[in-house]
Design an enzyme around this catalytic site. Structure first.
Site, PDB file in Angstrom:
ATOM      1  N   LYS A 116      50.133  -1.327  37.151  1.00 41.85           N
ATOM      2  CA  LYS A 116      49.183  -0.605  36.467  1.00 41.85           C
ATOM      3  C   LYS A 116      48.014  -0.201  37.122  1.00 41.85           C
ATOM      4  CE  LYS A 116      50.696  -2.729  32.280  1.00 41.85           C
ATOM      5  NZ  LYS A 116      50.282  -3.395  30.883  1.00 41.85           N
ATOM      6  N   GLY A 163      54.192  -6.075  27.174  1.00 36.75           N
ATOM      7  CA  GLY A 163      54.150  -6.609  25.850  1.00 36.75           C
ATOM      8  C   GLY A 163      52.875  -7.421  25.575  1.00 36.75           C
ATOM      9  N   LEU A 202      38.077  -1.993  24.247  1.00 37.30           N
ATOM     10  CA  LEU A 202      37.731  -0.969  23.239  1.00 37.30           C
ATOM     11  C   LEU A 202      37.705  -1.690  21.809  1.00 37.30           C
ATOM     12  CD1 LEU A 202      39.390   2.083  24.704  1.00 37.30           C
ATOM     13  CD2 LEU A 202      36.790   1.107  25.173  1.00 37.30           C
ATOM     14  N   HIS A 207      45.971   4.273  19.615  1.00 39.38           N
ATOM     15  CA  HIS A 207      46.998   4.349  20.882  1.00 39.38           C
ATOM     16  C   HIS A 207      47.757   5.678  20.760  1.00 39.38           C
ATOM     17  CE1 HIS A 207      50.155   2.551  23.630  1.00 39.38           C
ATOM     18  NE2 HIS A 207      50.839   3.895  23.180  1.00 39.38           N
ATOM     19  N   GLU A 274      50.562   6.453  28.513  1.00 38.31           N
ATOM     20  CA  GLU A 274      49.897   5.873  27.266  1.00 38.31           C
ATOM     21  C   GLU A 274      48.329   5.964  27.430  1.00 38.31           C
ATOM     22  OE1 GLU A 274      53.181   2.623  25.643  1.00 38.31           O
ATOM     23  OE2 GLU A 274      51.583   1.938  26.623  1.00 38.31           O
ATOM     24  N   GLU A 286      48.271   3.436  30.615  1.00 36.28           N
ATOM     25  CA  GLU A 286      49.504   2.888  31.468  1.00 36.28           C
ATOM     26  C   GLU A 286      50.761   4.074  31.463  1.00 36.28           C
ATOM     27  OE1 GLU A 286      52.391  -0.214  31.014  1.00 36.28           O
ATOM     28  OE2 GLU A 286      52.027  -0.234  28.751  1.00 36.28           O
ATOM     29  N   ASN A 288      55.021   4.474  31.417  1.00 34.94           N
ATOM     30  CA  ASN A 288      56.329   3.809  31.216  1.00 34.94           C
ATOM     31  C   ASN A 288      57.422   4.575  31.835  1.00 34.94           C
ATOM     32  OD1 ASN A 288      55.328   1.308  30.179  1.00 34.94           O
ATOM     33  ND2 ASN A 288      55.480   2.284  28.089  1.00 34.94           N
ATOM     34  N   ARG A 290      60.683   5.310  31.614  1.00 35.65           N
ATOM     35  CA  ARG A 290      61.781   4.953  31.140  1.00 35.65           C
ATOM     36  C   ARG A 290      61.809   5.562  29.536  1.00 35.65           C
ATOM     37  NH1 ARG A 290      59.740   1.645  27.041  1.00 35.65           N
ATOM     38  NH2 ARG A 290      58.124  -0.055  27.822  1.00 35.65           N
ATOM     39  N   ARG A 334      59.938  -0.371  12.731  1.00 37.92           N
ATOM     40  CA  ARG A 334      60.658  -1.341  13.587  1.00 37.92           C
ATOM     41  C   ARG A 334      60.898  -2.596  12.709  1.00 37.92           C
ATOM     42  NH1 ARG A 334      58.647  -1.641  20.013  1.00 37.92           N
ATOM     43  NH2 ARG A 334      57.870   0.365  20.138  1.00 37.92           N
TER      44      ARG A 334
END
Ligand code: ADP
Length: 449
Positions: A116, A163, A202, A207, A274, A286, A288, A290, A334
């Site tokens: 990162k 995570g 913050l 997000h 993100e 960051e 990702n 994928r 989820r």
């Protein structure tokens, strides 16, 4: 186009990839651990190979065995899904060196974004600003100086772990050394690397993330934004697209910067950038490299198939989508096998199962009645994705879907999800990444008073 793809994953995402391959007339090869011998992804694939014991380190994380399996079945490409080896640059390199196409970005891109600190440094020259922070400290003293300069509260973060692991909120200088030690230990345990950095913490961000797809010909497509603010312990549990109430002009500028950055860095494949959004500012956290768990909400509103595009790009074709139109609103919940009170995984046998359905309801899951939900893997067992004309309609649809869902034999977070989507702050677009902590704390206070 590829003829045979090996899917180096399990669960719902393996199934998702297998389905996309079959629609493209591509044969599929499943790999599985002993615990997964009766899994749906094994049954649906054209070929299946057992790659070892149930513990991920002895099967889904064993790069050499997966490469050997691909050689054995004569696959021409490997799709890593998400998690496991999906962001392992060495694995991507091993695939290419052994003559298999890795369905993902180049190893250099994975390495660059996997750290990162280097990701932040790589994107800054394009005007993509991170959260104010620092990685340039080498003793407790200079760390304290950095934290002072940033201003408390600060967040210590791991450069490599995901995570939410290796994160510690620090509110004053005296907490700093201990928090640093804990963060480093946790980071090392999670990813064998104790490098950490420090950012301004913050207090009420959203997000917001951008889904991108780039091909080898310099075409970059940004498939809008997702709002993933509903999180518990830094982990997303409800995501939606589009992300509403964001200023168009700022989005347009950021799209331009992201496009420029990805073109300059020769990024190829799917990815997600993100950001945290607070007080009118976007702060990059960051990237990702994928497929993302929450990719279906973007697929629903743009009517695209991101997995097929990944395969298309990896096989050397140009992006097949040009200027897709956005339509309606999509939400994903989820479903996690967990004890709702203790918040710990709840493995066991599914004794009763009823999955919701109907117009605008998409289920991404490999669950079946009689299945043993294994303690070895991520407890997320099902994603419910709804799509409707408006956000209010989508919330209503999700409410019905969740109330029709029946899973017995194990505990899940179903009730908690129903509770969240009924809250006025959720309905009125007031969610931040801290909403759930506040909400669950309030609920706990009510129970214990
Ligand atoms: P991970 O890779 O562990 O998921 P991220 O950097 O993507 O870590 O952050 C995960 C979540 O942690 C974010 O969505 C946000 O809720 C929280 N977070 C990260 N950085 C900050 C920050 N500087 N201030 C407040 N919350 C943060």
């Amino acid at each position: 186009m590829f003829k045979r793809i090996l899917v180096a994953n399990r669960g719902e995402i393996a199934l998702r990839i297998i389905r996309a391959c079959h629609e493209l007339n591509i044969e599929t090869v499943a790999v599985y651990s002993i615990a997964d011998r009766d899994a749906e992804h094994v049954r649906c694939a054209d070929h299946a190979i057992c790659i070892g014991e149930s513990a991920p380190s002895k099967s889904y994380l064993n790069a050499s065995v997966i490469i050997s399996a691909a050689e054995l079945v004569g696959a021409d490409a490997i799709h890593p899904g998400y998690g496991f080896l999906a962001e392992n640059a060495l694995f991507a390199e091993m695939c290419e060196a052994s003559g298999f196409h890795f369905i993902g970005p180049k190893p250099e891109s994975i390495s660059l974004m996997g750290d990162k600190i280097s990701a932040i440094k790589a994107l800054k020259p394009f005007g993509i600003e991170p959260v104010p922070g620092s990685s340039d400290f080498d003793s407790d003293k200079s760390l304290a100086q950095c934290a002072d300069a940033i201003g408390y509260p600060v967040l210590i973060k791991s450069a490599f772990a995901g995570g939410g692991r290796g994160m510690r909120i620090v509110t004053s200088a005296k907490e700093l050394p201990q928090a640093m030690k804990e963060a480093e230990l946790e980071a090392e345990h999670a990813c064998q690397n104790r490098t950490v950095y420090v950012e301004k913490y913050l207090e009420s961000p959203r997000h917001i993330e951008f889904q991108v797809l780039s091909d080898a010909f310099g075409n970059v497509l940004i498939l809008g934004e997702r709002d993933c603010s509903i999180q518990r312990r830094y982990q997303k549990i409800i995501e939606e697209a589009p992300a509403l109430n964001l200023p168009d002009d700022q989005l347009k500028t950021l799209h331009g910067k992201i496009t420029k950055a990805l073109q300059s860095l020769s990024y190829i494949g799917a990815g997600t950038l993100e950001f945290l959004y607070q007080d009118g500012h976007f702060y990059f956290i960051e990237m990702n490299t994928r497929l993302q768990v929450e990719h279906p909400v973007t697929e629903e509103i743009f009517d695209v198939d991101i997995v097929k595009e990944q395969i298309n790009i990896a096989s050397g074709h140009t992006l097949s989508i040009i200027n897709p139109k956005q339509n309606g609103h999509a939400i994903e919940c989820r479903i996690v096998a967990e004890d709702p009170v203790k918040g710990i995984p709840s493995p066991g046998v599914i004794t009763q199962l009823r999955l919701p359905g109907g117009p605008g309801v998409r289920i991404e899951s490999d669950l079946y009645q009689g299945q043993m939900v294994s303690p070895y893997y991520d407890p997320m067992i099902c994603k419910i994705v709804v799509h409707a004309k408006t956000r209010d309609d989508a919330i209503k649809r999700m409410q019905c879907a969740l109330s029709h869902l029946l899973i017995e034999g194990i505990s899940t977070n179903r009730e908690a999800l129903i509770d969240i989507i009924q809250q006025s702050w959720y309905k009125n677009l007031k969610s931040t990444t801290h909403s759930l902590n506040l909400h669950f704390k309030a609920a706990k206070d009510v129970i214990s008073s």
